[in-house]
Design an enzyme around this catalytic site. Structure first.
Site, PDB file in Angstrom:
ATOM      1  N   ASP A   1      -0.374   8.763   0.828  1.00 21.83           N
ATOM      2  CA  ASP A   1      -1.375   8.530  -0.423  1.00 21.83           C
ATOM      3  C   ASP A   1      -0.809  10.205  -1.046  1.00 21.83           C
ATOM      4  O   ASP A   1      -1.526  10.561  -2.424  1.00 21.83           O
ATOM      5  CB  ASP A   1      -1.991   8.762   0.053  1.00 21.83           C
ATOM      6  CG  ASP A   1      -3.269   8.833  -1.598  1.00 21.83           C
ATOM      7  OD1 ASP A   1      -3.178   8.066  -2.442  1.00 21.83           O
ATOM      8  OD2 ASP A   1      -4.748   8.754  -0.675  1.00 21.83           O
TER       9      ASP A   1
ATOM     10  N   SER B   1      -8.207   7.058  -6.552  1.00 30.37           N
ATOM     11  CA  SER B   1      -7.052   6.459  -6.419  1.00 30.37           C
ATOM     12  C   SER B   1      -8.193   4.978  -6.721  1.00 30.37           C
ATOM     13  O   SER B   1      -9.477   5.288  -6.518  1.00 30.37           O
ATOM     14  CB  SER B   1      -6.739   6.308  -5.125  1.00 30.37           C
ATOM     15  OG  SER B   1      -5.488   7.662  -4.659  1.00 30.37           O
TER      16      SER B   1
ATOM     17  N   GLN C   1       0.757   1.716  -6.755  1.00 26.62           N
ATOM     18  CA  GLN C   1      -1.615   2.319  -6.553  1.00 26.62           C
ATOM     19  C   GLN C   1      -1.330   2.724  -8.409  1.00 26.62           C
ATOM     20  O   GLN C   1      -0.970   2.864  -8.840  1.00 26.62           O
ATOM     21  CB  GLN C   1      -1.138   3.840  -6.000  1.00 26.62           C
ATOM     22  CG  GLN C   1      -2.662   4.339  -6.039  1.00 26.62           C
ATOM     23  CD  GLN C   1      -2.779   5.616  -5.182  1.00 26.62           C
ATOM     24  OE1 GLN C   1      -2.863   6.752  -5.750  1.00 26.62           O
ATOM     25  NE2 GLN C   1      -3.132   6.040  -4.156  1.00 26.62           N
TER      26      GLN C   1
END
Length: 285
Positions: free
Chosen positions: A203, A227, A277
């Site tokens: 991430d 996110s 993502q």
């Protein structure tokens, strides 16, 4: 293992609080909310605790609410299915009784099969690059004092960006980023831990890829960035205490959302994991 890495390993070592229920502490990385990679890594650990003899090969999760890094997180695991080859688990992460993340993980036993992969892209060797911490020390005198500790703190995951972006003077660039990363210090022989650590690290700097063509960073004024979801596919075995190249791109940004993709390669050029993502990238009026 360095002390800062030991603390991260302990952060991922959840406490059982009932049948298929676990609790994990939170850490403050200097972000407004709990780091999404922490919740992902802990969720995968929770699910893995309910599966024997099989390792996670894919993870799909949605971030529902921002997490509070001053509170622990409860993880409920639901045993969806245990088949002849695959096991599926659903995980719900909660704080103060509210869901902050929901995800599904699939597990598979070791199995031979066909093999092919993309070639590893060109990248400079990690030894030729400065770490994030070194870059932070260079930048620290030029930022407000409240940000300096975050920039210069010790990190359990060492990240060495290729062609790093100056957050104080961002420029428009193609939507592509690369960085080398590894855990600081040797880790135990535990493939579940290595997968959870890669999930945690995946991430970092991911959604920023979709901001590059627009000359934006997290420090840009009037930006709302978060996110929305995260997915990982584990292809082959790897070690997080050895250098991995994280190669990222962003095929599209539209509708206030940025889409990002990534591939992890070891130094031998073996593709070990892939990520995607989508992120909220909104300009406040």
């Amino acid at each position: 293992m360095l002390e800062v890495t030991k603390k991260l390993v302990e952060l991922l070592d959840l406490s059982p609080i009932g049948d298929d229920h676990f609790q994990g502490d939170s850490e403050d990385l200097g972000f407004p909310n709990v780091f999404g990679g922490q919740v992902l890594g802990q969720a995968l650990m929770a699910a893995s605790r309910t599966v024997e003899g099989r390792l996670c090969h894919s993870l799909h999760a949605y971030f529902l609410r921002p997490g509070n890094h001053s509170m622990p997180i409860d993880y409920e695991v639901q045993r969806v299915r245990d088949g002849g080859s695959f096991s599926v688990r659903r995980v719900i992460a909660r704080q103060d009784g509210k869901e902050i993340l929901t995800g599904s993980m699939s597990f598979q036993g070791e199995e031979p099969g066909f093999e092919h992969q993309f070639d590893m892209p060109d990248a400079p060797e990690p030894e030729s690059l400065k770490s994030e911490q070194e870059l932070g020390r260079i930048l620290a005198p030029h930022v407000p004092e409240r940000f300096r500790e975050t920039l210069t703190r010790d990190r359990p995951i060492e990240i060495r960006p290729v062609d790093p972006v100056n957050p104080l003077q961002p420029e428009k660039r193609p939507p592509q980023r690369q960085s080398w990363l590894r855990a600081q210090g040797p880790l135990p022989e535990d493939p579940v831990l290595h997968r959870c650590l890669l999930t945690y690290a995946s991430d970092f700097h991911f959604l920023a890829t979709s901001m590059q063509p627009h000359g934006l960073t997290f420090t840009s004024k009037n930006m709302q960035v978060a996110s929305l979801d995260h997915a990982i596919w584990f292809h082959r075995d790897f070690r997080m205490d050895e250098w991995l190249l994280y190669d990222k791109d962003s095929p599209s940004t539209s509708g206030g959302r940025g889409f990002n993709r990534g591939n992890f390669y070891n130094r031998d050029g073996v593709l070990v994991a892939s990520t995607t993502q989508e992120a909220l990238i909104r300009k406040r009026s």
